[in-house]
Design a protein around this motif. Structure first.
Motif, PDB file in Angstrom:
ATOM      1  N   VAL A  26     -33.485  93.380 -41.491  1.00  0.00           N
ATOM      2  CA  VAL A  26     -32.943  93.258 -42.525  1.00  0.00           C
ATOM      3  C   VAL A  26     -31.776  94.581 -42.894  1.00  0.00           C
ATOM      4  O   VAL A  26     -30.792  94.017 -43.327  1.00  0.00           O
ATOM      5  N   CYS A  27     -31.573  95.533 -41.955  1.00  0.00           N
ATOM      6  CA  CYS A  27     -31.024  96.647 -41.508  1.00  0.00           C
ATOM      7  C   CYS A  27     -29.138  96.265 -41.909  1.00  0.00           C
ATOM      8  O   CYS A  27     -28.357  96.682 -42.961  1.00  0.00           O
ATOM      9  N   VAL A  28     -29.401  95.485 -40.154  1.00  0.00           N
ATOM     10  CA  VAL A  28     -27.786  94.970 -40.743  1.00  0.00           C
ATOM     11  C   VAL A  28     -27.158  94.165 -41.084  1.00  0.00           C
ATOM     12  O   VAL A  28     -26.119  94.221 -41.399  1.00  0.00           O
ATOM     13  N   GLY A  29     -27.970  93.268 -41.728  1.00  0.00           N
ATOM     14  CA  GLY A  29     -27.358  93.349 -43.307  1.00  0.00           C
ATOM     15  C   GLY A  29     -27.044  93.785 -44.248  1.00  0.00           C
ATOM     16  O   GLY A  29     -26.109  93.211 -45.213  1.00  0.00           O
ATOM     17  N   PHE A  30     -27.669  94.702 -44.700  1.00  0.00           N
ATOM     18  CA  PHE A  30     -27.154  95.833 -45.796  1.00  0.00           C
ATOM     19  C   PHE A  30     -26.484  96.358 -45.428  1.00  0.00           C
ATOM     20  O   PHE A  30     -24.945  96.383 -46.149  1.00  0.00           O
ATOM     21  N   ILE A  31     -26.315  97.016 -44.100  1.00  0.00           N
ATOM     22  CA  ILE A  31     -24.985  97.305 -43.901  1.00  0.00           C
ATOM     23  C   ILE A  31     -23.959  96.165 -43.516  1.00  0.00           C
ATOM     24  O   ILE A  31     -22.208  96.291 -44.496  1.00  0.00           O
ATOM     25  N   HIS A  32     -24.098  95.219 -43.463  1.00  0.00           N
ATOM     26  CA  HIS A  32     -23.040  94.240 -43.457  1.00  0.00           C
ATOM     27  C   HIS A  32     -22.327  94.044 -44.816  1.00  0.00           C
ATOM     28  O   HIS A  32     -21.128  94.046 -45.069  1.00  0.00           O
ATOM     29  N   ASN A  33     -23.412  93.715 -45.939  1.00  0.00           N
ATOM     30  CA  ASN A  33     -23.241  93.406 -47.506  1.00  0.00           C
ATOM     31  C   ASN A  33     -22.390  94.810 -48.136  1.00  0.00           C
ATOM     32  O   ASN A  33     -21.605  94.909 -48.594  1.00  0.00           O
ATOM     33  N   LEU A  34     -22.986  95.899 -47.367  1.00  0.00           N
ATOM     34  CA  LEU A  34     -22.455  96.862 -48.314  1.00  0.00           C
ATOM     35  C   LEU A  34     -20.987  97.628 -47.949  1.00  0.00           C
ATOM     36  O   LEU A  34     -19.919  98.449 -48.262  1.00  0.00           O
ATOM     37  N   LEU A  35     -21.087  97.191 -46.338  1.00  0.00           N
ATOM     38  CA  LEU A  35     -19.337  97.974 -45.649  1.00  0.00           C
ATOM     39  C   LEU A  35     -18.413  96.382 -46.183  1.00  0.00           C
ATOM     40  O   LEU A  35     -16.857  97.001 -46.507  1.00  0.00           O
ATOM     41  N   ILE A  87     -30.338  89.696 -32.869  1.00  0.00           N
ATOM     42  CA  ILE A  87     -29.755  90.286 -33.465  1.00  0.00           C
ATOM     43  C   ILE A  87     -28.651  91.389 -33.173  1.00  0.00           C
ATOM     44  O   ILE A  87     -27.007  92.196 -34.321  1.00  0.00           O
ATOM     45  N   PRO A  88     -27.743  91.174 -32.005  1.00  0.00           N
ATOM     46  CA  PRO A  88     -26.995  90.837 -31.503  1.00  0.00           C
ATOM     47  C   PRO A  88     -25.522  90.064 -31.883  1.00  0.00           C
ATOM     48  O   PRO A  88     -24.746  90.837 -32.012  1.00  0.00           O
ATOM     49  N   LYS A  89     -26.406  89.138 -32.256  1.00  0.00           N
ATOM     50  CA  LYS A  89     -25.408  88.151 -32.818  1.00  0.00           C
ATOM     51  C   LYS A  89     -25.187  88.417 -34.663  1.00  0.00           C
ATOM     52  O   LYS A  89     -24.174  88.302 -34.669  1.00  0.00           O
ATOM     53  N   GLU A 135     -27.185  86.140 -46.665  1.00  0.00           N
ATOM     54  CA  GLU A 135     -28.125  86.821 -48.320  1.00  0.00           C
ATOM     55  C   GLU A 135     -29.107  86.841 -47.460  1.00  0.00           C
ATOM     56  O   GLU A 135     -30.182  87.183 -46.120  1.00  0.00           O
ATOM     57  N   MET A 136     -29.724  87.431 -48.288  1.00  0.00           N
ATOM     58  CA  MET A 136     -30.584  88.507 -48.086  1.00  0.00           C
ATOM     59  C   MET A 136     -31.730  88.274 -48.570  1.00  0.00           C
ATOM     60  O   MET A 136     -33.171  88.829 -48.527  1.00  0.00           O
ATOM     61  N   GLY A 137     -32.117  87.074 -49.658  1.00  0.00           N
ATOM     62  CA  GLY A 137     -33.643  86.797 -49.410  1.00  0.00           C
ATOM     63  C   GLY A 137     -34.118  86.415 -48.705  1.00  0.00           C
ATOM     64  O   GLY A 137     -35.585  87.225 -48.514  1.00  0.00           O
ATOM     65  N   ASP A 138     -34.126  85.194 -47.433  1.00  0.00           N
ATOM     66  CA  ASP A 138     -34.559  85.109 -46.140  1.00  0.00           C
ATOM     67  C   ASP A 138     -35.111  86.371 -45.630  1.00  0.00           C
ATOM     68  O   ASP A 138     -35.669  86.449 -44.318  1.00  0.00           O
TER      69      ASP A 138
END
Length: 433
Positions: free
Chosen positions: A302-311, A370-372, A391-394
């Motif tokens: 979840v954290c990496v997903g948020f970082i990606h989208n915010l950047l 996570i590395p992926k 997509e953050m839903g899942d």
């Protein structure tokens, strides 16, 4: 004469009727009686309230009996079930229930339990149970109006939708001003935006309750986000320090809460705006990166997903992963991370002066997904044509169970095999022992 005899009879009948009703109420609140007998006594009281005046429901009798029953220590689920199944579906009973619960909730501020009566917090719990069991269809009153017109009577208060909404609002507001147990507090916050706000006359009256709840922090603050979101987006609530509170709510406990999916889904909605200042977005990115180091695998994703989208949404924050160097100047080295993780104000964290060194650490995470995901950050996220948001839903609903099931269901094309000339005889070699 006949008139005197009739008056004497009516006086005698009224006296014994009062005694009968009082004993029926006593049966309802008597915890030593069988539950079925208590439910039957409640039915007798409701029949007396219906027949006291032809064509009119005796709300005084009903409200008095309901208030005494909910104040008693013996209030039970059986009584609540009977009330919900047989009587709260009726519009007039529902209207008078709101009035009775409002009065009882207002009395809780100066409530002193008597003999056989429950404590104030238990009475508040009973009030919540009754209000929560009451159907929310407070506007569908056309059938009641037609019935009243055909009977030739006047127009009672309970046939007006505006009065219903007012009574509903007053009852809930009175309860929210009282003291109630922590579990009831969280139940209210979970369903406030669904069961209460749509039916209130003025939902903005719930602003103080929602703001005070989010200031509590923790799980309570997370649950208050739903109601606060509705007030801000649909009812014009202005809350200048909202993102400060949201930043404080984001901590390690979020990844272990039962309602984390809803919390992170709302977090994604709140952080979608491209008009957010760079310092605020950078603070959230660094908070996510720092939490990912100690979060469970689902939380780190979840954290990496948020970082990606915010950047990707905010080009000014790309300096966290790639800072342009001025020609002729050597790269600046720092001894410590300037980001202040303990600072509660995102404007003072110095996040834009820092870097996402935590992401480099996540490349060695034991969970292979996570590395992926971290590898996606190597792309040029400022190019919105060649990249897309995750997509953050899942991701928000992932857990150990879902990740394990996903790994077990995955089809492996190439199975890694180990070959050894000699069979294993021990876990450690002789030199290691």
């Amino acid at each position: 004469g006949d008139d005197d005899a009739r008056d004497a009879y009516l006086a005698w009948f009224a006296k014994h009727r009062r005694v009968f009703v009082e004993r029926c109420v006593g049966c309802v609140v008597d915890g030593e009686l069988d539950e079925r007998a208590r439910c039957l006594a409640l039915g007798v009281i409701m029949e007396c309230a219906r027949c006291e005046t032809p064509g009119k429901f005796s709300n005084e009798l009903y409200e008095d009996a309901l208030r005494r029953a909910t104040r008693a220590k013996s209030w039970s689920e059986a009584l609540l079930g009977t009330l919900k199944a047989r009587y709260l579906t009726r519009v007039d009973v529902r209207y008078h229930t709101y009035g009775a619960m409002r009065k009882l909730a207002e009395e809780l501020k100066t409530y002193a339990p008597g003999e056989g009566e429950a404590a104030a917090v238990d009475v508040a719990r009973n009030v919540y149970d009754v209000l929560n069991a009451t159907p929310r269809a407070v506007i569908d009153l056309e059938a009641a109006k037609k019935k009243r017109k055909t009977s030739g009577g006047g127009k009672p208060k309970w046939t007006e939708g505006a009065r219903h909404r007012r009574a509903f609002s007053d009852a809930w507001l009175a309860l929210l001003r009282a003291d109630f147990p922590e579990d009831i507090y969280r139940k209210i916050l979970m369903r406030l935006h669904v069961d209460v706000m749509p039916h209130m006359v003025n939902p903005q009256l719930l602003s103080d309750f929602c703001v005070d709840s989010i200031d509590v922090g923790g799980l309570t603050g997370m649950l208050a986000l739903n109601g606060l979101f509705i007030l801000m987006t649909q009812h014009g609530l202005e809350y200048p320090t909202f993102y400060n509170r949201l930043y404080e709510l984001l901590d390690a406990s979020c990844f272990h809460a039962n309602h984390r999916r809803g919390f992170f889904s709302l977090m994604d909605v709140f952080l979608k705006s491209p008009a957010l200042p760079a310092y605020l977005v950078a603070s959230f990115i660094k908070r996510f990166a720092r939490l990912a180091l100690s979060a469970p695998p689902a939380g780190a994703m979840v954290c990496v997903g948020f970082i990606h989208n915010l950047l990707r949404r905010h080009k000014s924050c790309v300096v966290l992963v790639h800072r342009e160097r001025v020609e002729g100047e050597a790269a600046k080295l720092i001894d410590a991370d300037p980001f202040d993780a303990d600072e509660r104000d995102p404007a003072k964290t110095n996040a834009l002066k820092s870097s996402l060194w935590e992401v480099e650490t996540l490349r060695a995470h034991y969970f292979p997904q996570i590395p992926k995901m971290v590898a996606l950050l190597e792309r040029d996220l400022t190019d919105r044509v060649k990249t897309k948001e995750l997509e953050m839903g899942d991701l928000c609903g992932a857990s150990y169970g879902s990740l394990t099931a996903e790994e077990l269901d995955a089809r492996v094309k190439k199975v890694p095999l180990a070959s050894r000339a000699e069979p294993f005889t021990s876990i450690f070699t002789t030199s290691e022992m």
